[in-house]
Design an enzyme around this catalytic site. Structure first.
Site, mmCIF file in Angstrom:
data_model
loop_
_atom_site.group_PDB
_atom_site.id
_atom_site.type_symbol
_atom_site.label_atom_id
_atom_site.label_comp_id
_atom_site.label_asym_id
_atom_site.label_seq_id
_atom_site.Cartn_x
_atom_site.Cartn_y
_atom_site.Cartn_z
ATOM 1 N N TYR A 1 -2.177 -13.538 -51.237
ATOM 2 C CA TYR A 1 -2.496 -12.240 -50.940
ATOM 3 C C TYR A 1 -1.711 -11.410 -50.321
ATOM 4 O O TYR A 1 -1.241 -10.214 -50.478
ATOM 5 C CB TYR A 1 -3.747 -12.531 -50.148
ATOM 6 C CG TYR A 1 -4.332 -11.324 -49.137
ATOM 7 C CD1 TYR A 1 -4.970 -10.289 -49.756
ATOM 8 C CD2 TYR A 1 -4.013 -10.865 -47.925
ATOM 9 C CE1 TYR A 1 -5.225 -9.136 -49.182
ATOM 10 C CE2 TYR A 1 -4.418 -9.964 -47.113
ATOM 11 C CZ TYR A 1 -5.038 -9.059 -48.054
ATOM 12 O OH TYR A 1 -5.390 -7.841 -47.226
ATOM 13 N N SER B 1 -1.122 -3.972 -44.807
ATOM 14 C CA SER B 1 -1.485 -4.744 -43.966
ATOM 15 C C SER B 1 -0.562 -5.445 -42.892
ATOM 16 O O SER B 1 0.420 -5.497 -43.034
ATOM 17 C CB SER B 1 -2.376 -5.968 -44.497
ATOM 18 O OG SER B 1 -2.429 -7.078 -43.609
ATOM 19 N N ILE C 1 -13.627 -0.568 -46.709
ATOM 20 C CA ILE C 1 -13.013 0.377 -45.977
ATOM 21 C C ILE C 1 -12.803 1.914 -47.063
ATOM 22 O O ILE C 1 -12.837 2.910 -46.229
ATOM 23 C CB ILE C 1 -11.288 -0.074 -45.975
ATOM 24 C CG1 ILE C 1 -11.146 -1.151 -45.029
ATOM 25 C CG2 ILE C 1 -10.451 1.300 -45.261
ATOM 26 C CD1 ILE C 1 -9.901 -1.560 -45.053
ATOM 27 N N LYS D 1 0.823 -7.724 -50.771
ATOM 28 C CA LYS D 1 1.028 -6.636 -49.665
ATOM 29 C C LYS D 1 2.322 -6.352 -49.713
ATOM 30 O O LYS D 1 2.422 -5.062 -49.760
ATOM 31 C CB LYS D 1 0.084 -6.897 -48.449
ATOM 32 C CG LYS D 1 -1.153 -6.895 -48.321
ATOM 33 C CD LYS D 1 -2.064 -5.344 -48.862
ATOM 34 C CE LYS D 1 -3.528 -5.572 -48.998
ATOM 35 N NZ LYS D 1 -3.982 -4.392 -49.463
ATOM 36 N N ASN E 1 -16.452 -6.848 -56.530
ATOM 37 C CA ASN E 1 -16.484 -7.644 -55.045
ATOM 38 C C ASN E 1 -17.606 -6.991 -54.011
ATOM 39 O O ASN E 1 -17.522 -7.066 -52.813
ATOM 40 C CB ASN E 1 -15.109 -7.688 -54.323
ATOM 41 C CG ASN E 1 -15.229 -8.750 -53.357
ATOM 42 O OD1 ASN E 1 -15.770 -9.696 -53.451
ATOM 43 N ND2 ASN E 1 -14.192 -8.626 -52.417
#
Ligand code: UDP
Length: 339
Positions: free
Chosen positions: A150, A125, A14, A154, A37
């Site tokens: 995860y 997200s 992104i 967020k 990553n």
């Protein structure tokens, strides 16, 4: 005077697309990444698309001293934060890796925001909505308890930003809640580069089509949806990137209605896994090897955005069709394979 935007994680999927759109819209962009990553493919692709070598700072946002040096060296007007781990399953297996990295890195940025009065854009997200009771989801739809560390990072980072905006003068924030970003730049010079076996649907599809994977497993065909497969809101990566340019302009041009705002970034169009596979086959004129497999733990049945607020307030709208996006994803996979 050109304004300068810092993109943390700017060498990732992104971040690299956002960097291109920001630079093309006339911003100076500073990319910072620790390449934990990703490799340099997307950074090199960004420079090739733009025809210039953008400033690249190789650093870890968990290193407070390095973050301090970065903000002292560059006069940053706005910061977009992408640098984070993103594998849901891994976060369940190793929560401290995710809490340690994703929270600490953002806290270091917020510390700079407090000190310097920054505009901060956080990449959130749709996962914060969990399994929604009402569809499509608006920004007012309730957040649900996260089902993975995860997802929890967020939600926590959204809250960190909200609280810092409320407490510290001069700090403004926008959280963009992405639905499912897919595709690649039309130049096929930047795109998604999953390490190992892809978790996400579209890279798995393109890798199966190119022959890197034998067969796509469609996780569940007994969901209460029109064709039994899950529905998502797949948003083209370039469309998504453009939403960031609109959000940055809104912050820097003093157009925000509140010092902390949240926007859904999606198309408003539900597409099932089966529909996506069929569209991929049709637009690229090929047959995909797939089979139905059991449901994947943690998947929600259906989620798609009501993007009205972003349409009206950001003056942004998703434009590309899912077919064009899937053609771009395939062109990128072929490019990677040297075909
Ligand atoms: N999916 C699938 N096979 C795969 C990967 C994903 O059937 O190999 C399905 C998954 O069950 C979900 C949709 O594709 O319904 C999108 O999954 P993805 O991991 O891309 O995004 P998510 O919506 O989970 O964030």
């Amino acid at each position: 005077m050109k304004k300068t935007v810092l993109v943390s994680g700017g060498a990732g999927f992104i971040g690299s697309h956002v960097t291109v759109e920001l630079a093309q819209a006339g911003y100076n962009v500073v990319i910072a990444d620790n390449f934990s990553n990703c490799d340099r493919t997307n950074y090199n692709g960004v420079c090739e698309i733009l025809g210039e070598k953008l400033p690249l700072v190789e650093m870890d946002f968990c290193d407070a001293a390095a973050v301090e040096r970065l903000f002292s060296e560059y006069k940053i007007d706005a910061c977009i934060h992408f640098a984070a781990y993103k594998a849901v399953g891994e976060s369940v297996a190793d929560p401290l890796k995710y809490y340690g990295n994703n929270l600490k890195s953002f806290l270091n940025i917020l510390e700079q925001a407090r000190k310097r009065g920054l505009n901060v854009l956080f990449s959130s997200s749709a996962t914060v909505y969990g399994e929604p009771e009402k569809l499509p989801v608006t920004e007012q739809s309730p957040r649900q308890e996260a089902t993975s560390p995860y997802g929890n990072t967020k939600q926590m980072c959204e809250d960190f930003l909200r609280d810092c905006v409320a407490a510290y003068d001069g700090v403004k924030g926008i959280a963009l809640r992405y639905f499912n970003p897919i595709g690649a730049h039309p130049s096929a010079l930047i795109g998604e580069l999953p390490r190992g076996v892809p978790n996400n649907l579209v890279p798995f599809i393109t890798q199966t089509a190119i022959g890197k994977r034998e067969c796509l497993s469609i996780f569940g065909n007994d969901y209460p949806t029109p064709d039994g497969t899950c529905q998502r809101d797949y948003i083209d990566i370039v469309d998504l990137a453009k939403a960031h340019v609109c959000a940055v302009a809104r912050m820097l041009d003093g157009k925000m209605k509140k010092p902390y705002e949240i926007f859904n970034i999606g198309t408003g169009r539900p597409v099932s896994v089966m529909e996506l596979v069929t569209a991929f086959e049709k637009v690229n004129n090929l047959k995909l090897n797939y089979k139905f497999a059991p449901r994947r733990a943690g998947d929600v049945t259906a989620i798609w955005a009501d993007p009205t607020l972003a349409n009206e307030e950001l003056g942004w709208k998703a434009e590309r069709s899912v077919e064009d996006t899937l053609a771009a994803a395939w062109a990128w996979e072929k490019k990677l394979a040297g075909k």
